[in-house]
Motif scaffolding. Structure first.
Motif, PDB file in Angstrom:
ATOM      1  N   GLY A  98       0.548  -1.247  -0.030  1.00  0.00           N
ATOM      2  CA  GLY A  98      -0.022  -0.122  -0.038  1.00  0.00           C
ATOM      3  C   GLY A  98       0.809   1.278  -0.012  1.00  0.00           C
ATOM      4  O   GLY A  98       1.613   1.503   0.815  1.00  0.00           O
ATOM      5  N   ILE A  99       0.888   2.029  -0.886  1.00  0.00           N
ATOM      6  CA  ILE A  99       1.614   3.310  -1.358  1.00  0.00           C
ATOM      7  C   ILE A  99       1.380   4.271  -0.365  1.00  0.00           C
ATOM      8  O   ILE A  99       0.020   4.669  -0.651  1.00  0.00           O
ATOM      9  N   LEU A 100       2.144   5.068   0.232  1.00  0.00           N
ATOM     10  CA  LEU A 100       1.870   6.320   1.013  1.00  0.00           C
ATOM     11  C   LEU A 100       3.047   7.084   0.583  1.00  0.00           C
ATOM     12  O   LEU A 100       3.810   6.947  -0.397  1.00  0.00           O
ATOM     13  N   GLY A 101       3.055   8.514   0.946  1.00  0.00           N
ATOM     14  CA  GLY A 101       4.142   9.328   0.670  1.00  0.00           C
ATOM     15  C   GLY A 101       3.739  10.713   0.069  1.00  0.00           C
ATOM     16  O   GLY A 101       2.513  10.863  -0.352  1.00  0.00           O
ATOM     17  N   PRO A 102       4.621  11.449  -0.171  1.00  0.00           N
ATOM     18  CA  PRO A 102       4.178  12.935  -0.657  1.00  0.00           C
ATOM     19  C   PRO A 102       3.915  12.758  -2.218  1.00  0.00           C
ATOM     20  O   PRO A 102       3.995  11.743  -2.907  1.00  0.00           O
ATOM     21  N   PHE A 103       3.831  14.025  -2.892  1.00  0.00           N
ATOM     22  CA  PHE A 103       3.798  14.190  -4.391  1.00  0.00           C
ATOM     23  C   PHE A 103       2.116  13.534  -4.763  1.00  0.00           C
ATOM     24  O   PHE A 103       2.057  13.220  -6.000  1.00  0.00           O
ATOM     25  N   ASP A 104       1.245  13.452  -3.795  1.00  0.00           N
ATOM     26  CA  ASP A 104       0.015  13.051  -4.182  1.00  0.00           C
ATOM     27  C   ASP A 104      -0.961  13.783  -3.409  1.00  0.00           C
ATOM     28  O   ASP A 104      -0.696  14.000  -2.072  1.00  0.00           O
ATOM     29  N   GLN A 105      -2.213  14.582  -3.992  1.00  0.00           N
ATOM     30  CA  GLN A 105      -3.041  15.231  -3.336  1.00  0.00           C
ATOM     31  C   GLN A 105      -4.278  14.578  -3.000  1.00  0.00           C
ATOM     32  O   GLN A 105      -5.282  15.244  -2.697  1.00  0.00           O
ATOM     33  N   GLY A 106      -4.526  13.165  -2.945  1.00  0.00           N
ATOM     34  CA  GLY A 106      -5.415  12.521  -2.611  1.00  0.00           C
ATOM     35  C   GLY A 106      -6.144  11.556  -3.643  1.00  0.00           C
ATOM     36  O   GLY A 106      -7.218  10.931  -3.194  1.00  0.00           O
ATOM     37  N   LYS A 107      -5.586  11.359  -4.654  1.00  0.00           N
ATOM     38  CA  LYS A 107      -6.230  10.251  -5.508  1.00  0.00           C
ATOM     39  C   LYS A 107      -5.636   8.977  -4.958  1.00  0.00           C
ATOM     40  O   LYS A 107      -6.795   7.963  -5.103  1.00  0.00           O
ATOM     41  N   ASN A 108      -4.635   8.729  -4.090  1.00  0.00           N
ATOM     42  CA  ASN A 108      -4.445   7.522  -3.511  1.00  0.00           C
ATOM     43  C   ASN A 108      -5.480   7.531  -2.303  1.00  0.00           C
ATOM     44  O   ASN A 108      -5.746   8.415  -1.477  1.00  0.00           O
ATOM     45  N   HIS A 109      -6.104   6.089  -2.158  1.00  0.00           N
ATOM     46  CA  HIS A 109      -7.019   6.090  -1.128  1.00  0.00           C
ATOM     47  C   HIS A 109      -6.637   6.228   0.278  1.00  0.00           C
ATOM     48  O   HIS A 109      -7.249   7.143   1.011  1.00  0.00           O
ATOM     49  N   ILE A 110      -5.451   5.782   0.688  1.00  0.00           N
ATOM     50  CA  ILE A 110      -4.875   5.904   1.981  1.00  0.00           C
ATOM     51  C   ILE A 110      -4.454   7.413   2.143  1.00  0.00           C
ATOM     52  O   ILE A 110      -4.969   8.084   3.209  1.00  0.00           O
ATOM     53  N   ILE A 111      -4.072   8.157   1.261  1.00  0.00           N
ATOM     54  CA  ILE A 111      -3.692   9.482   1.327  1.00  0.00           C
ATOM     55  C   ILE A 111      -4.928  10.511   1.143  1.00  0.00           C
ATOM     56  O   ILE A 111      -5.013  11.480   1.944  1.00  0.00           O
ATOM     57  N   ARG A 116       5.064  11.967   7.934  1.00  0.00           N
ATOM     58  CA  ARG A 116       5.483  13.279   8.355  1.00  0.00           C
ATOM     59  C   ARG A 116       5.609  14.076   6.901  1.00  0.00           C
ATOM     60  O   ARG A 116       4.979  14.888   6.843  1.00  0.00           O
ATOM     61  N   ASP A 117       6.260  13.542   5.896  1.00  0.00           N
ATOM     62  CA  ASP A 117       6.404  14.189   4.736  1.00  0.00           C
ATOM     63  C   ASP A 117       5.194  14.187   4.019  1.00  0.00           C
ATOM     64  O   ASP A 117       5.021  14.944   3.000  1.00  0.00           O
ATOM     65  N   THR A 118       4.433  13.073   4.026  1.00  0.00           N
ATOM     66  CA  THR A 118       3.008  13.211   3.574  1.00  0.00           C
ATOM     67  C   THR A 118       2.115  14.194   3.708  1.00  0.00           C
ATOM     68  O   THR A 118       1.674  15.059   3.192  1.00  0.00           O
ATOM     69  N   VAL A 119       2.263  14.541   5.217  1.00  0.00           N
ATOM     70  CA  VAL A 119       1.607  15.644   5.699  1.00  0.00           C
ATOM     71  C   VAL A 119       2.225  17.142   5.275  1.00  0.00           C
ATOM     72  O   VAL A 119       1.343  18.029   4.923  1.00  0.00           O
TER      73      VAL A 119
END
Length: 332
Positions: free
Chosen positions: A174-187, A319-322
C-alpha cells in the motif's frame, strides 16, 4: 555505449511521477506517457507524450526511435479499484493495456520491461503466515476486482518473459508518501483527517510503503533485477489506529476512534451507494474493509538482497505526506 532511454507509462500518477522525479536532470532520456487531457511541461531530459495503453496505435510515438537507445520500459499505468466487481474499463486498462505494452516492447526490442504489479496479485497466505514472491498467478486465487486484473496481467508478463522478453515484475504494497493530493485512497484518508472531516477510523491495517522507496525499487529492478523474477517492494504492517494516532501527534489534530470492522461492514453498502450518488469516491467499501482484515505480512527480503532495497521509517513517510499536503512541497 548507447544512451539510456526510460519509457514510463502512467506518468501523471503517483508512482510514475515519483520515478520521473528521480530521473530528472540525469544523463538518460525520459519519455512519460500521459492520458489525453493530462498536462505536464517537458523539462530538460523529460518529454511527455499523450496516449492510452488501451489504444496501442496511440503508443507508437512513445516508442518511436527507441531502437537507437538502451531502452527500459517501466509500465506503471493502471487503475486502482477498491470495488468488488471488474468493470470493462478496469479490465481494459490493467489487463489489455499491459498486453499492448508487452507487444510493443517485443516489437521495438526494448532491453527490459519492468512491470509494476501489486502485492494484491499474490495469493494470500494463511493468517500470520509470511507472504513471499511466487512464480505463477491466477485471477481465481485472489479476491477483489483490482487483485484479479493485476494477477492476470502479471501472468501475461511472466509468459512473455518465458518467450524471451527481458521482463521483471515488482509488487508494491500500500503506497503512501508525498507528491499526491488525494488520488491515492490512503492519502485521501490522511487529507480528510487534516481537513477535520474524518468521522472515524476503522480497526485493521495493512503493509504500507513510501512511494519514494517503491520508485527507487523500480529503478533498481531495471538495473539489477533478474529477467523473469518478481520482487515484493513492501515495508511493514501498520494499523489504521496507529496511523491516525501518529497523525494526531504530528499535527495536534483530533484524536480519532476506530470502528470495529463488523460495524463498518454494515455501513459499507451505504457508503458505496452514497459515492455513486454524489460521484465522490467512498472512504471505504466492502472490499477495502476486507483488505484491512487480510494478511499484510509481506517480506521484502528478496528485494533487499537482490536490489539493495531498504524502505525508510513509516513515521518519516507520514511526516512528509502531511508536509506535502499542507505546503505542496517535499524533498525526495
Amino acid at each position: 555505449m548507447l544512451q539510456k532511454l526510460y519509457i514510463i507509462t502512467g506518468a501523471g500518477g503517483h508512482l510514475a511521477g515519483t520515478i520521473i522525479r528521480y530521473l530528472q536532470n540525469t544523463e538518460c532520456l525520459v519519455r512519460g506517457l500521459l492520458l489525453p487531457g493530462e498536462s505536464l511541461e517537458n523539462q530538460g531530459n523529460v518529454t511527455y507524450v499523450h496516449g492510452d495503453v488501451t489504444q496501442p496505435e496511440t503508443l507508437v510515438p512513445l516508442f518511436a526511435g527507441s531502437e537507437q537507445y538502451d531502452t527500459i520500459v517501466i509500465h506503471a499505468a493502471g487503475l486502482i479499484s477498491i470495488g468488488s466487481k471488474i468493470t470493462p474499463k478496469l479490465y481494459s486498462v490493467n489487463v489489455e493495456g499491459t498486453k499492448n505494452v508487452i507487444r510493443l516492447c517485443q516489437e521495438y526490442s526494448v532491453r527490459r520491461l519492468v512491470y509494476v504489479s501489486s502485492v494484491h496479485a499474490i495469493e494470500e497466505a494463511p493468517k500470520k503466515g509470511i507472504i513471499r514472491e511466487v512464480t505463477s498467478f491466477s485471477k481465481d486465487r485472489v479476491i477483489g476486482a483490482y487483485a484479479r486484473t493485476k494477477a492476470e496481467a502479471t501472468q501475461a508478463v511472466l509468459d512473455a518473459a518465458k518467450d524471451g522478453l527481458d521482463a521483471v515484475v515488482v509488487h508494491p504494497s500500500g503506497i503512501l508518501g508525498p507528491f499526491d493530493q488525494g488520488k491515492n485512497h490512503i492519502i485521501q484518508m490522511v487529507k480528510t483527517y487534516l481537513a477535520g472531516h474524518l468521522p472515524a477510523g476503522v480497526k485493521g491495517g495493512y503493509d504500507f510503503v513510501d512511494v519514494r522507496d517503491v520508485a527507487q525499487g523500480c529503478l533498481a529492478a531495471a538495473e539489477r533485477g533478474k529477467a523473469g523474477e518478481c520482487y515484493i517492494l513492501s515495508n511493514r504492517y501498520l494499523s489504521i489506529k496507529d496511523l491516525l494516532a501518529y497523525l494526531q501527534k504530528l499535527t495536534g489534530g483530533k484524536k480519532m476512534s476506530c470502528l470495529p470492522i463488523q460495524l463498518a461492514k454494515i455501513a459499507a453498502p451505504f457508503s458505496e451507494a452514497l459515492g455513486k450518488l454524489t460521484g465522490k469516491r467512498p472512504l471505504f467499501t466492502r472490499y477495502s474493509l476486507y483488505t484491512l482484515q487480510s494478511n499484510g505480512n509481506f517480506s521484502h527480503e528478496k528485494a533487499t538482497k537482490a536490489l539493495g532495497y531498504h524502505p525508510r521509517d513509516l513515521k518519516d513517510t507520514l511526516r512528509d505526506t502531511v508536509t506535502y499536503l499542507k505546503t505542496g512541497d517535499c524533498c525526495l
